[in-house]
Design an enzyme around this catalytic site. Sequence first.
Site, PDB file in Angstrom:
ATOM      1  N   CYS A   9      -1.723  -0.460   7.575  1.00  0.00           N
ATOM      2  CA  CYS A   9      -0.982   0.871   7.388  1.00  0.00           C
ATOM      3  C   CYS A   9      -1.038   1.803   8.542  1.00  0.00           C
ATOM      4  CB  CYS A   9      -1.485   1.585   6.105  1.00  0.00           C
ATOM      5  SG  CYS A   9      -1.228   0.773   4.595  1.00  0.00           S
ATOM      6  N   HIS A  32       0.762  -1.354   0.119  1.00  0.00           N
ATOM      7  CA  HIS A  32       0.047  -0.034  -0.111  1.00  0.00           C
ATOM      8  C   HIS A  32       0.836   1.079  -0.123  1.00  0.00           C
ATOM      9  CE1 HIS A  32      -3.848  -2.071   1.925  1.00  0.00           C
ATOM     10  NE2 HIS A  32      -3.275  -2.845   0.812  1.00  0.00           N
ATOM     11  N   GLU A  90       0.807   3.860   1.840  1.00  0.00           N
ATOM     12  CA  GLU A  90       1.299   4.320   3.113  1.00  0.00           C
ATOM     13  C   GLU A  90       2.488   3.542   3.624  1.00  0.00           C
ATOM     14  OE1 GLU A  90      -3.195   5.050   3.272  1.00  0.00           O
ATOM     15  OE2 GLU A  90      -1.643   3.579   2.186  1.00  0.00           O
ATOM     16  N   CYS A 113      -5.587   1.882   6.217  1.00  0.00           N
ATOM     17  CA  CYS A 113      -6.335   0.549   6.478  1.00  0.00           C
ATOM     18  C   CYS A 113      -5.528   0.156   8.063  1.00  0.00           C
ATOM     19  CB  CYS A 113      -6.092  -0.734   5.812  1.00  0.00           C
ATOM     20  SG  CYS A 113      -4.415  -0.994   5.539  1.00  0.00           S
TER      21      CYS A 113
END
Length: 166
Positions: free
Chosen positions: A92, A59, A61, A89
């Site tokens: 993250c 991801h 992040e 999420c």
Amino acid sequence: MTAIAIATAQDHAFLTEVLALAQRSRDQGHHPFAAMVVAADGTVISSAMNASSSDRTAHAEMNALRLASQQFGPAELATATLYANAEPCAMCSGGTYWSGVGRVVYALSEASLLQLTGSDPENPTLALPCRTVFAAGQRPTEVIGPLHEDEARLAHAGFWKNPEND
């Protein structure tokens, strides 16, 4: 009593940059997510786009946090801010916590993202707000968001296969 966090002009400026980076991620064939880690003095430590088509843990992040953590330890990152075009999420949020980054500013809430993605298998949303993840930790993480949700939706428009939106 907990102080209410207020977004600064710098926060709005960096979110604008992150939103443009998310659009670039989509334009390059990736999911429309992006993130930046910025030092308290406004120096960009790292920026990254989503690469989860090849690595589901990549991801934006996490990518930005990994780059930042290669340069600085938790003590230095404690005053840094993670900017993201969507609410981090659970994974993250955990990465943010473990990296030591002390502040998060995001544009699109997880609930709004779920409205866009629906049941698309490319984004099986975890309905767990980042504030809930951070509240389980032993040190505070300041969170500001959602901000600029209408602008954040633009990179997602028409991207997800959501039968509810067809």
